[in-house]
Design a protein around this motif. Sequence first.
Motif, PDB file in Angstrom:
ATOM      1  N   VAL A 153       8.182  -8.981   7.589  1.00  0.00           N
ATOM      2  CA  VAL A 153       9.615  -8.710   7.433  1.00  0.00           C
ATOM      3  C   VAL A 153      10.298  -8.888   8.776  1.00  0.00           C
ATOM      4  O   VAL A 153       9.802  -8.389   9.787  1.00  0.00           O
ATOM      5  N   ASP A 154      11.419  -9.586   8.793  1.00  0.00           N
ATOM      6  CA  ASP A 154      12.190  -9.630  10.033  1.00  0.00           C
ATOM      7  C   ASP A 154      13.666  -9.793   9.708  1.00  0.00           C
ATOM      8  O   ASP A 154      14.020 -10.442   8.720  1.00  0.00           O
ATOM      9  N   ILE A 155      14.501  -9.228  10.570  1.00  0.00           N
ATOM     10  CA  ILE A 155      15.953  -9.363  10.365  1.00  0.00           C
ATOM     11  C   ILE A 155      16.414 -10.758  10.793  1.00  0.00           C
ATOM     12  O   ILE A 155      17.476 -11.218  10.386  1.00  0.00           O
ATOM     13  N   SER A 156      15.592 -11.444  11.573  1.00  0.00           N
ATOM     14  CA  SER A 156      15.959 -12.764  12.083  1.00  0.00           C
ATOM     15  C   SER A 156      15.440 -13.871  11.168  1.00  0.00           C
ATOM     16  O   SER A 156      14.231 -13.961  10.914  1.00  0.00           O
ATOM     17  N   ALA A 157      16.367 -14.744  10.700  1.00  0.00           N
ATOM     18  CA  ALA A 157      15.956 -15.872   9.858  1.00  0.00           C
ATOM     19  C   ALA A 157      15.063 -16.821  10.640  1.00  0.00           C
ATOM     20  O   ALA A 157      14.110 -17.396  10.098  1.00  0.00           O
ATOM     21  N   ASP A 158      15.352 -16.968  11.930  1.00  0.00           N
ATOM     22  CA  ASP A 158      14.542 -17.845  12.788  1.00  0.00           C
ATOM     23  C   ASP A 158      13.107 -17.312  12.883  1.00  0.00           C
ATOM     24  O   ASP A 158      12.139 -18.081  12.797  1.00  0.00           O
ATOM     25  N   ALA A 159      12.953 -16.002  13.013  1.00  0.00           N
ATOM     26  CA  ALA A 159      11.606 -15.420  13.081  1.00  0.00           C
ATOM     27  C   ALA A 159      10.877 -15.609  11.758  1.00  0.00           C
ATOM     28  O   ALA A 159       9.692 -15.974  11.734  1.00  0.00           O
ATOM     29  N   VAL A 160      11.577 -15.392  10.646  1.00  0.00           N
ATOM     30  CA  VAL A 160      10.947 -15.566   9.323  1.00  0.00           C
ATOM     31  C   VAL A 160      10.449 -16.999   9.171  1.00  0.00           C
ATOM     32  O   VAL A 160       9.320 -17.241   8.714  1.00  0.00           O
ATOM     33  N   ALA A 161      11.257 -17.973   9.593  1.00  0.00           N
ATOM     34  CA  ALA A 161      10.860 -19.392   9.484  1.00  0.00           C
ATOM     35  C   ALA A 161       9.657 -19.671  10.396  1.00  0.00           C
ATOM     36  O   ALA A 161       8.727 -20.388  10.012  1.00  0.00           O
ATOM     37  N   THR A 162       9.670 -19.107  11.587  1.00  0.00           N
ATOM     38  CA  THR A 162       8.571 -19.348  12.536  1.00  0.00           C
ATOM     39  C   THR A 162       7.276 -18.728  12.023  1.00  0.00           C
ATOM     40  O   THR A 162       6.214 -19.359  12.070  1.00  0.00           O
ATOM     41  N   ALA A 163       7.355 -17.500  11.539  1.00  0.00           N
ATOM     42  CA  ALA A 163       6.156 -16.832  11.011  1.00  0.00           C
ATOM     43  C   ALA A 163       5.589 -17.629   9.827  1.00  0.00           C
ATOM     44  O   ALA A 163       4.374 -17.785   9.690  1.00  0.00           O
ATOM     45  N   THR A 164       6.489 -18.157   8.995  1.00  0.00           N
ATOM     46  CA  THR A 164       6.046 -18.945   7.831  1.00  0.00           C
ATOM     47  C   THR A 164       5.333 -20.216   8.285  1.00  0.00           C
ATOM     48  O   THR A 164       4.283 -20.577   7.739  1.00  0.00           O
ATOM     49  N   ARG A 165       5.883 -20.879   9.307  1.00  0.00           N
ATOM     50  CA  ARG A 165       5.224 -22.094   9.831  1.00  0.00           C
ATOM     51  C   ARG A 165       3.865 -21.743  10.436  1.00  0.00           C
ATOM     52  O   ARG A 165       2.884 -22.456  10.251  1.00  0.00           O
TER      53      ARG A 165
END
Length: 291
Positions: A153-165
């Motif tokens: 879970v993250d409030i940052s969309a950029d972090a969510v995308a990075t974690a997914t990659r």
Amino acid sequence: MWATMPDAAHPLGALLREARRRLSEAGVTDAALDARLLVEHFTGTTRSQAITDPTLPVHGVEPLIAAVERRLAGEPLHRILGFREFYGLKLELSRETLEPRPDTETLVDAVLPFVREVSERRGACRILDLGTGTGAILLAVLSACPKASGMGVDISADAVATATRNADHLGLSNRFAAVQSDWFEEISGRYDVIASNPPYIPSQQIEGLQQEVRHFDPVRALDGGADGLDPYRIIGEQGPAYLAHGGLAALEIGHDQKADVTAIFSSCGWSLVEALTDLGGNDRVLLFTRP
Ligand SMILES: C[S@@+](CC[C@H](N)C(=O)[O-])C[C@H]1O[C@@H](n2cnc3c(N)ncnc32)[C@H](O)[C@@H]1O
């Protein structure tokens, strides 16, 4: 030497010496290591090539020159490389992700016995990683425990995308999902483990942090509110509604926050089961259950 002839081919050994000289003359700690990692990454060469074939001609050194300049300007090595190793995993970094720290590996070690035990007993173990950033904590646990799965879970969309990659690159995406959420807001269901390395620096102390942290780690990953404890209050109060029966909460804390975080969690009905120190001997991780 290289700035005057960036288009020429340069011997690998000379490039290494030049990078090391520039960094060490500027007082960069670990100049030799930084030089080696920058040269390897930006010239596509290996450590053994540098040792066995120092005259190897290297073309196109502009990216290396630019990378050394960034290091000289104070940018942290791993921000320049764009990745960092955590628990043996290579993790991509991005603008809004914290560079994972070795001390956080303490939290991974702390939860693994519980995750393994639940996985063995029930054939599965579900983990919620609040403030996942690069996905570091959850991906490390999943890589060590094949029956576990989880949500970052993250409030940052950029972090969510990075974690997914990162999950994709590590071949863990079948057991990893990530969601953009303000803590529990978009979360449903119950988890065996709620893990978090939340922002825990008091707002007023951000300005006084080392330049490498203050300028290059995202403020949202650092700032824990006026006393640094806001995220612990939220997790302590709201966490029980998302915790499975017999579940565990695992929290990274600042070195001086053990008593405060324990008090917050106790007032919400949690019991401290273990407190762990990091590699430097500082209080770093607290484990709580709900009796
Ligand atoms: C200290 S970093 C930890 C990152 C990663 N877990 C690690 O250990 O390297 C804290 C993370 O919490 C996220 N965060 C901050 N406020 C949040 C909120 N309200 N809801 C969810 N995540 C939040 C930040 O974006 C950041 O990625």
